[in-house]
Structure formats: structure tokens, C-alpha cells
Design an enzyme around this catalytic site. Structure first.
Site, PDB file in Angstrom:
ATOM      1  N   MET A   7       0.838  -1.186   0.000  1.00 48.65           N
ATOM      2  CA  MET A   7       0.000   0.000   0.000  1.00 48.65           C
ATOM      3  C   MET A   7       0.883   1.250   0.000  1.00 48.65           C
ATOM      4  O   MET A   7       1.534   1.579   0.994  1.00 48.65           O
ATOM      5  CB  MET A   7      -0.935  -0.018   1.209  1.00 48.65           C
ATOM      6  CG  MET A   7      -1.814  -1.276   1.251  1.00 48.65           C
ATOM      7  SD  MET A   7      -3.019  -1.278   2.600  1.00 48.65           S
ATOM      8  CE  MET A   7      -4.164   0.000   2.044  1.00 48.65           C
ATOM      9  N   VAL A  11      -4.463   5.930  -4.355  1.00 51.78           N
ATOM     10  CA  VAL A  11      -5.814   5.392  -4.541  1.00 51.78           C
ATOM     11  C   VAL A  11      -5.787   3.988  -5.147  1.00 51.78           C
ATOM     12  O   VAL A  11      -6.610   3.135  -4.789  1.00 51.78           O
ATOM     13  CB  VAL A  11      -6.657   6.358  -5.415  1.00 51.78           C
ATOM     14  CG1 VAL A  11      -6.061   6.514  -6.800  1.00 51.78           C
ATOM     15  CG2 VAL A  11      -8.097   5.896  -5.501  1.00 51.78           C
ATOM     16  N   ASP A  12      -4.867   3.721  -6.052  1.00 51.13           N
ATOM     17  CA  ASP A  12      -4.855   2.424  -6.735  1.00 51.13           C
ATOM     18  C   ASP A  12      -4.583   1.269  -5.779  1.00 51.13           C
ATOM     19  O   ASP A  12      -5.290   0.252  -5.786  1.00 51.13           O
ATOM     20  CB  ASP A  12      -3.805   2.430  -7.849  1.00 51.13           C
ATOM     21  CG  ASP A  12      -4.136   3.412  -8.954  1.00 51.13           C
ATOM     22  OD1 ASP A  12      -5.331   3.570  -9.256  1.00 51.13           O
ATOM     23  OD2 ASP A  12      -3.204   4.024  -9.513  1.00 51.13           O
ATOM     24  N   SER A  13      -3.552   1.403  -4.950  1.00 50.12           N
ATOM     25  CA  SER A  13      -3.210   0.307  -4.048  1.00 50.12           C
ATOM     26  C   SER A  13      -4.270   0.120  -2.968  1.00 50.12           C
ATOM     27  O   SER A  13      -4.499  -0.993  -2.496  1.00 50.12           O
ATOM     28  CB  SER A  13      -1.833   0.539  -3.410  1.00 50.12           C
ATOM     29  OG  SER A  13      -1.798   1.755  -2.681  1.00 50.12           O
ATOM     30  N   CYS A 101      12.901  -0.249  -9.066  1.00 47.58           N
ATOM     31  CA  CYS A 101      12.162  -0.394  -7.813  1.00 47.58           C
ATOM     32  C   CYS A 101      11.195  -1.566  -7.894  1.00 47.58           C
ATOM     33  O   CYS A 101      11.079  -2.364  -6.956  1.00 47.58           O
ATOM     34  CB  CYS A 101      11.418   0.902  -7.495  1.00 47.58           C
ATOM     35  SG  CYS A 101      10.616   0.911  -5.872  1.00 47.58           S
ATOM     36  N   GLY A 125      -1.319  -2.179  -6.819  1.00 45.59           N
ATOM     37  CA  GLY A 125      -2.322  -1.449  -7.572  1.00 45.59           C
ATOM     38  C   GLY A 125      -1.930  -1.185  -9.007  1.00 45.59           C
ATOM     39  O   GLY A 125      -2.479  -0.282  -9.643  1.00 45.59           O
ATOM     40  N   CYS A 199      11.144   9.891  -6.953  1.00 46.84           N
ATOM     41  CA  CYS A 199      10.768  10.136  -5.563  1.00 46.84           C
ATOM     42  C   CYS A 199      11.936  10.563  -4.686  1.00 46.84           C
ATOM     43  O   CYS A 199      11.752  11.283  -3.710  1.00 46.84           O
ATOM     44  CB  CYS A 199      10.089   8.899  -4.972  1.00 46.84           C
ATOM     45  SG  CYS A 199      11.186   7.484  -4.715  1.00 46.84           S
TER      46      CYS A 199
END
Length: 368
Positions: A7, A11-13, A101, A125, A199
Site C-alpha cells: 500500500m 488510490v490504486d493500491s 524499484c 495497484g 521520488c
């Protein structure tokens, strides 16, 4: 099935984890802490894997009603993604950190730990689908929504990893439907923007970030004939296809702009030339993997489609395994391909495999 839901705080996960529960699986949520100094990762709407995202993930897990943990993968992330990113740029290549990743963190380190703890699968997700072939082997396919398809960044997955991968969003027609479902479930992340960029570079200044780690040293800018036509302050700051920032004092004979064609870190030089020279007739790489069952008789040329960026259009091509390299010849030249990028090959909607590009062959000879 016992499922570990990765998670991210997006929103997707969150919706993927909720769907896994509704499918009858025993689900545990986990958020990956990828930096011991969260301020070095992006924050707010543009980021991922920050403290803010961890809190968003926890709220979603609480609403779903599943256990939730935060796992510290910061050392592995630094070694396998951040340090790899620096090393690739130092070698004159253009890496894809999101690809690394997925390969080394989410579906290597995370999956390894999940299996050790007795989980059957890792759920994410990602928008991609897993399909069984006629013999029951798992294949990776594009998602039904091509506009959101993320099979490219999953092209690094091996047959063993696919056996333990679970993508509940693969058949979803659109991202809008996922957001609507998240809103119906009451998730606070329903309208949270997607993450973008790298990131671990807080301000988005990749050139400055690299300069701090690799150093900046003045070098020559050459034309395709090897003549010096300018200088630069560090080869690592340039990528193939780049036009801006060259600051060339000598204009081209035809007056047209020039583009970066090659970066040579060993002698700290950058090669530039006309836009036409960015057309690539062949790419090849020795670091290749098959997604699922390998191609039968890969030493015999076979028809594929090749995709060289996450959002690029696939191009018809012919691939062959030759002298330890996966060699790919596109039907029409590819534009601005750089060593270090990932070429993912498809047969129809199926992801057949991928290679990290080691070398390219220009469609335009030097004398042109």
C-alpha cells in the site's frame, strides 16, 4: 490465499487491497519506508513513499479492516535503486528508477520476505493482468485500459515472480472508475493526484542532485566527426535526445539545432548532431529476462512489438537472441533511445520479456 498488499498511500493500491479482501483472501497491508530521512523524498501530491503517504495508507487499511505494518526497506532501496541510478548515469546511461524499484524492491525484496512469512502473493495497484496459458502457466498482459496500462514497468518480472503476483485492477476500464470506487468506500485518497517524477530527488533537479554525488568536471562537446564545438560542466548532466542547455558557440553548417546523440563518461565528452541522427535502427542488451515462459527458439528471429518508454507507443519489430544479446530491430526507427533505458517486447497484449539497452545503432551513418 494469504495476500500481502503493498500500500503506497495512493488510490490504486487502496482499492486493490479492498478488492483482494472482497475476493475472499486473507489480506495484510504493508507500506514500504524507503528513506530514513523522509524529507529526502517528494512530499505532497507529486511524491510517493513519504510519511504523508504512510498515513494515507494506514487510514485506508483501517477502513478496509486489515492489519497494517510499515517495513523499513531504506537500505535495500538505497543500494538497489538510488546507488544504481547514480552508477548508471556515471556510466553514461539513462536508467529508469521505477523499473528498478519494481524489479528489486517490490517483486524481489518484498516478495522474498512475504514468502518467508507464509504469504502466497503480493498484491499491488498496478494496471496489468495475469492470464493463464493453455498449460496453466502465468503470463503478464496489458491492462484492459491501455491509457493507464502499466505492464511496461512490470516487464522485469520473471516467471517465478509472476507466480506470486496479484493485480486486482487489471480488468478495470478506467482510472476514473477506480477513483469513483474509492469515493464510495470513503477512502480519503479518492481524489489524491498520481505521483510523478523521481521520488528520491526532492526538488526535481536531477542535474544538481547528480552533480552533488558524481561531481562536475569540464569536458568537450563533439560533433559526429569528433571535432570540438563546445564545452560542458559534467557529462552526467546530459541525456540522449537533449537539445536545451548545450550552449554551443559554433552553429551547425545547416543552421539547424543539434541534439545529444551520445554521452561518453570515460573521457567526459558529449557527442551532438542533427535530429535525424537520433533515429535508431537497432537496439541490443545482454541484461534480458523473460516474463513467464521464455520464447521458443529465441535464436530464430521472431516478430514482436517493442516499447521503450512507459507511455510510448509500441512499434512492430523483429527480435533475436544473438551472441548473448537480445537484439531488436524495429520496423521503423525509434527516436532518441539511450543505453540504460528498458526495451519491453510484446506479442499481442502479452509481455514476453525485456532488456536493459546496452547499445544502439543509428539509422543515419556518420557521413550523412
Amino acid at each position: 490465499m494469504k495476500v500481502l498488499a503493498a500500500m503506497s498511500g495512493g488510490v490504486d493500491s487502496a482499492v486493490a487491497a479492498a478488492r483482494a479482501v472482497e475476493a475472499g483472501h486473507e489480506v495484510v497491508g504493508v507500506h514500504l519506508a524507503l528513506s530514513r530521512m523522509p524529507g529526502t523524498l517528494r512530499t505532497g501530491a507529486r511524491g510517493c513513499c513519504t510519511i504523508e503517504d504512510s498515513m494515507d495508507a494506514q487510514r485506508a487499511a483501517n477502513m478496509i479492516g486489515i492489519p497494517y505494518y510499515v517495513w523499513d526497506f531504506s537500505e535495500r532501496f538505497k543500494a538497489d535503486v538510488v546507488d544504481d541510478f547514480v552508477a548508471e548515469y556515471s556510466a553514461g546511461r539513462t536508467p529508469n528508477p521505477c523499473m528498478r524499484c519494481n524489479e528489486r524492491i517490490k517483486f524481489a525484496a518484498l516478495l522474498e520476505k512475504a514468502i518467508a512469512l507464509g504469504f502466497d502473493a503480493v498484491c499491488t495497484g498496478h494496471y496489468a493482468s495475469i492470464v493463464l496459458d493453455e498449460n496453466g502457466n502465468k503470463e503478464l498482459h496489458r491492462a484492459s485500459a491501455w491509457a493507464k496500462d502499466q505492464s511496461y514497468v512490470l516487464g522485469v518480472l520473471t516467471a517465478e515472480q509472476l507466480e506470486h503476483a496479484y493485480f486486482p485492477l487489471g480488468d478495470t476500464p478506467s482510472k476514473a472508475e477506480v477513483r469513483a470506487e474509492a469515493a464510495e468506500r470513503g477512502f480519503s485518497v479518492a481524489s489524491k493526484p498520481d505521483s510523478h517524477d523521481i521520488c528520491f530527488i526532492p526538488d526535481g533537479d536531477t542535474r544538481g542532485w547528480l552533480a552533488d554525488r558524481v561531481g562536475a568536471e569540464t569536458g568537450d562537446i563533439l560533433d559526429r566527426n569528433g571535432d570540438v564545438i563546445g564545452s560542458h560542466e559534467g557529462a552526467h548532466a546530459f541525456t540522449v535526445g537533449q537539445r536545451r542547455g548545450l550552449r554551443l558557440g559554433m552553429p551547425a553548417d545547416d543552421g539547424k539545432p543539434r541534439f545529444v546523440l551520445e554521452v561518453r563518461p570515460k573521457d567526459n565528452t558529449v557527442v551532438v548532431g542533427p535530429k535525424e541522427a537520433l533515429a535508431i535502427a537497432e537496439i541490443a542488451g545482454s541484461r534480458f529476462t523473460w516474463a513467464g515462459q521464455p520464447q521458443a527458439n529465441p535464436e530464430v528471429p521472431f516478430d514482436v512489438e517493442v516499447q521503450i518508454r512507459a507511455h510510448a507507443d509500441p512499434v512492430p519489430a523483429v527480435a533475436v537472441l544473438r551472441d548473448g544479446e537480445l537484439v531488436i530491430t524495429p520496423e521503423t526507427p525509434l527516436d532518441g533511445v539511450a543505453p540504460g533505458q528498458t526495451a519491453v517486447i510484446y506479442v499481442g497484449t502479452r509481455v514476453l520479456g525485456q532488456t536493459t539497452i546496452d547499445r544502439t545503432v543509428s539509422a543515419v551513418p556518420v557521413s550523412a
